[in-house]
Design a protein around this motif. Structure first.
Motif, PDB file in Angstrom:
ATOM      1  N   VAL A 607       0.840  -1.202   0.000  1.00 32.40           N
ATOM      2  CA  VAL A 607       0.000   0.000   0.000  1.00 32.40           C
ATOM      3  C   VAL A 607       0.875   1.252   0.000  1.00 32.40           C
ATOM      4  O   VAL A 607       0.595   2.233  -0.700  1.00 32.40           O
ATOM      5  CB  VAL A 607      -0.951  -0.007   1.215  1.00 32.40           C
ATOM      6  N   THR A 629       0.853   5.648   6.006  1.00 30.46           N
ATOM      7  CA  THR A 629       0.512   4.327   5.476  1.00 30.46           C
ATOM      8  C   THR A 629       1.117   3.218   6.319  1.00 30.46           C
ATOM      9  O   THR A 629       0.485   2.173   6.539  1.00 30.46           O
ATOM     10  CB  THR A 629       1.001   4.213   4.022  1.00 30.46           C
ATOM     11  N   ASP A 742      -5.307   1.422  -0.378  1.00 28.64           N
ATOM     12  CA  ASP A 742      -5.677   0.320   0.508  1.00 28.64           C
ATOM     13  C   ASP A 742      -6.771  -0.536  -0.123  1.00 28.64           C
ATOM     14  O   ASP A 742      -6.769  -1.771   0.000  1.00 28.64           O
ATOM     15  CB  ASP A 742      -6.146   0.903   1.840  1.00 28.64           C
TER      16      ASP A 742
END
Length: 823
Positions: A607, A629, A742
């Motif tokens: 991601v 992230t 995501d």
């Protein structure tokens, strides 16, 4: 009071206008808007806006009061009867006393110290170098002259010096024509003694040739053949030596004269050359002993050279010697800094303290008279200067501070909009530091630290304006501090402000601190030199102060680097450096994630790759999205096996639970647990926001539809809100990008043998679903930017999913066998 009410009404009108447009845009763009209560959301937003406006106005008022209190410090104990004011009454001395006038004393000492004539000393190395150069040049001329010796090579009464000079360098054709003419003339006269054709009447002879030919003819008639031939041989040898000298001269690199001057040198008699040589050597010794200071006008140096030349020197050699000395001579005096400093200090300390004394009953100042410095010293000493709070001055100060803050707010709204009340508090405290130092007459202002910190915490442009406005406050607060110090500090602050926000390591900021120090020292030195009437005389006096000013620039940078981690935590700030530190996978929380939930960690890394690439393409904060992230799924550590990426092919926990409501709660709990972990590990709010915003208010679709199937069988109802994340939806472009990354990670990872076109179609479906669900409304991402993000995701996916060359059959076995043999 009316002004405050007007200000409040202005802010409320601006808030309502902004709210109206943003809320209508939300309703227009969201296909899910009807599912939410618009009126309740609007009332909640109005309440939050009122609280925010109230806090902002309170912070603004506190800032004005605090800055006015510090900047207007001099107005608290300000004398009413001061220098230049008109005395309202006649004031007499209550008793006999004498007082020190420190201000006048300091001014006189500084004037003496900065105007002192510097002490000079001879640079012995340079002097010896000049003398060596001259000696080498004179030796080279001696060497050339030896090649042409002897000169004159014949009796000047027979062959004149001018003829001997000319005959040495005339062309070979001319010399042969002279000899032929002399021989012909001799034969014709021998055959007919009465025949005599004057050579000067022949058209093919110039004046020099005529003179040489005439003198040789006369000598030929008076002497024998042997003696005449000996002369011709001597002339031929002399011409050869002269030509060789010129060939050697072309190879000399230290000869500084032109051809005409060289001819003069070689044509001097030995006596004249010795006189010239001794004159040059004696003149240069005298001039260097007397010394040539730096900056001496060339006209004065020419006069000095002319005065030192011996009148006995030949006239044609005088110009040559003059040019040679001017070519070689250069300043050989330098300033003796230690001696100059010592004499300046002694001269300053020799100035006695100025004392103002008065007898009891004597008049200090008459009514209507203008108060002088001496009068003020007496009035202040007797405590008759009527010191007190100058309310008019404080009002003026408050007006000026309000004006400066107004300019700052206008600029801040343009260059950095996302600012909180705690940020205003920090900026206010930083701004207070510089005027507060000036209150204690500390000249080295904290502008470099302000520029460095504001640039690191916010943006370089905001820091530049902050430094400029704080410098204006310092100038207003204490006019006693020299402008040289303020200019130097402002220069250091601007350099720190421009570059600090672009640096990504504390080592780079440390190097920036050195650059700040050098710039401060240079500006201080230049400003003092420009302000001085005779800059050369005060160089040694201000150089130590300039060095100290530069060291303080470095010191303020060190202070800023030292306190920045504490300010970052206390005010919940994120800087590029702190974000880089938080992205270190060796930090405890990330190490736990890699150990306890390895599948989630791998999901996080992919991601991060997607989100970073998209953020870079859209010019977003790459450091922020990388750190956010990495931590967005730390809450999954509360129950790693509740998430499929950590099950590693084992049994699915949710199949064993067989309760979609409970499963949804487990899934949703990773957000609340993640926030709790983030707070426990001290993560900044900007990072914590990624944890709930990456899911927004998405529907946990799998368990929602499973629950609907069960509810249909049991005849019950299912609330969609039970299967939605609590939110909020992404509030920044970075959070919006991460939500998309995501959502696409699992889908892209599952596409092993798909084509890029198929992968792009999958990504577009996910994007469409997020957009139609209203998840990107507050993120700041536009619909036109989604295709760009999709293309970046596909490009990153292709890099991760690249094909490898297949090994030929049996090649792997051969490679393994070879490895075993080598081991």
């Amino acid at each position: 009071m009316k002004s405050w009410h007007s200000l409040i009404e202005y802010f409320q009108g601006w808030r309502d206008k902004y709210l109206h447009h943003s809320f209508l845009g939300w309703i227009k763009n969201s296909s899910k808007a009807a599912q939410f209560s618009g009126q309740s959301s609007l009332r909640r937003y109005n309440k939050n806006s009122k609280n925010s406006l109230r806090d902002f106005l309170a912070m603004l008022l506190v800032s004005i009061v605090a800055l006015t209190s510090v900047v207007g410090y001099r107005f608290y104990n300000q004398p009413q009867l001061t220098v230049g004011k008109i005395s309202p009454l006649t004031i007499k001395a209550p008793y006999s006393e004498k007082f020190e006038d420190n201000k006048t004393t300091l001014e006189k000492r500084k004037e003496i110290q900065t105007g002192i004539v510097p002490i000079l000393k001879q640079d012995t190395f340079l002097t010896e170098e000049i003398q060596t150069k001259l000696a080498a040049y004179l030796d080279s001329v001696d060497e050339l002259r030896k090649l042409t010796e002897p000169f004159p090579f014949f009796n000047p009464e027979v062959l004149s010096l001018s003829s001997q000079k000319y005959i040495r360098f005339c062309p070979e054709e001319e010399f042969k024509s002279v000899l032929a003419s002399v021989a012909q003339n001799f034969r014709e006269k021998s055959a007919n003694p009465q025949h005599n054709v004057p050579l000067e009447k022949r058209p093919d002879f110039n004046i020099k040739l005529q003179q040489v030919a005439s003198e040789l003819k006369a000598y030929r008639e008076q002497t024998s053949d042997t003696e005449f031939n000996t002369l011709i041989a001597q002339i031929t040898l002399t011409r050869y030596r002269y030509a060789q000298a010129w060939k050697k001269l072309a190879q000399k690199k230290n000869v500084r004269l032109d051809d005409k001057e060289i001819v003069i040198l070689l044509d001097l008699t030995e006596k004249d050359w010795k006189t010239t040589k001794n004159t040059i050597s004696l003149a240069i010794d005298r001039i260097l002993t007397q010394g040539i200071p730096l900056g001496m006008p060339s006209s004065l140096l020419e006069q000095a050279v002319s005065a030192q030349l011996n009148p006995d020197i030949p006239e044609n050699a005088e110009f040559l010697a003059h040019n040679l000395l001017l070519e070689i001579l250069e300043p050989n005096l330098e300033e003796d800094k230690d001696a100059t400093r010592n004499i300046a200090e002694k001269a300053a300390m020799a100035i006695n303290t100025v004392i103002v004394e008065i007898e009891q009953g004597e008049v200090i100042v008459e009514q209507g008279a203008r108060i002088t410095q001496a009068d003020f010293v007496l009035l202040d000493g007797f405590k008759l200067s009527q010191r007190g709070t100058n309310w008019d001055g404080l009002k003026l100060c408050a007006t000026f501070v309000s004006f400066v803050l107004g300019i700052f707010l206008v600029i801040q709204r343009r260059v950095y909009t996302s600012i909180r009340n705690r940020d205003y508090l920090l900026l206010c405290l930083l701004s207070l530091s510089a005027p507060l130092l000036s209150v204690f007459n500390f000249p080295h202002t904290s502008l470099p630290a302000i520029g460095l910190l504001v640039s690191s915490f916010y943006t370089p442009s905001l820091a530049v304006y902050q430094v400029a406005l704080v410098a204006a406050l310092v100038m207003f607060s204490n006019q006693a501090i020299g402008y040289s110090y303020l200019l130097a500090g402002c220069a250091g602050g601007l350099i720190a402000a421009i570059f600090a926000g672009r640096l990504r390591s504390r080592e780079a900021i440390a190097r920036l601190g050195i650059m700040v120090g050098i710039s401060q020292a240079a500006v201080y030195l230049i400003s003092n030199l420009i302000a001085s009437a005779s800059p050369a005389t005060i160089w040694s006096a201000i150089l130590p102060d300039a060095s100290i000013c530069g060291l303080f620039g470095v010191a303020w940078s060190v202070v800023a680097i030292g306190i920045s981690p504490y300010l970052e935590r206390f005010f919940d700030l994120v800087t590029p450096i702190r974000l880089a530190e938080l992205s270190n996978p060796n930090l405890p929380l990330l190490k736990r994630l890699a150990t306890e939930a390895p599948g989630t960690f791998q999901h996080t890394m992919f991601v991060a790759s997607l989100a970073e690439a998209a953020a870079r393409e859209l010019n977003c904060n790459v450091e922020l999205i990388r750190a956010g992230t990495l931590y967005h799924d730390v809450g999954k550590m509360h129950d790693p096996l509740g998430f499929i990426e950590n099950q590693m092919g084992g049994p699915n926990k949710h199949d064993e639970i067989d309760d979609p409501w409970l499963s949804a709660e487990i899934i949703k709990k990773h957000v609340s647990e993640g926030l709790a972990m983030a707070r426990r590990y001290g993560l900044p709010k900007a990072i914590r926001d990624f944890i709930p915003e990456h899911q927004g208010t998405l529907l946990i679709a799998y368990f929602y539809y499973q629950a609907k199937q069960k509810a249909e069988e049991e005849g019950a109802t299912v609330l969609e809100s039970d299967f939605r994340y609590i939110g909020p939806i992404p509030q920044s472009r970075e959070a919006g990008i991460m939500m998309l990354a995501d959502g696409c990670e699992a889908a892209l990872r599952s596409l092993r043998d798909a084509t890029p076109k198929q992968a792009l179609s999958t990504v577009q479906k996910i994007f469409k679903s997020r957009w139609q669900d209203g998840q990107l409304l507050d993120s700041g991402l536009s619909y036109d930017e989604l295709p760009i993000v999709a293309d970046v995701f596909i490009r990153v996916w292709q890099q991760f999913n690249h094909k490898r060359i297949a090994y030929p059959k049996g090649a792997l076995d051969v490679s393994l066998n070879r490895n075993r043999t080598n081991s």
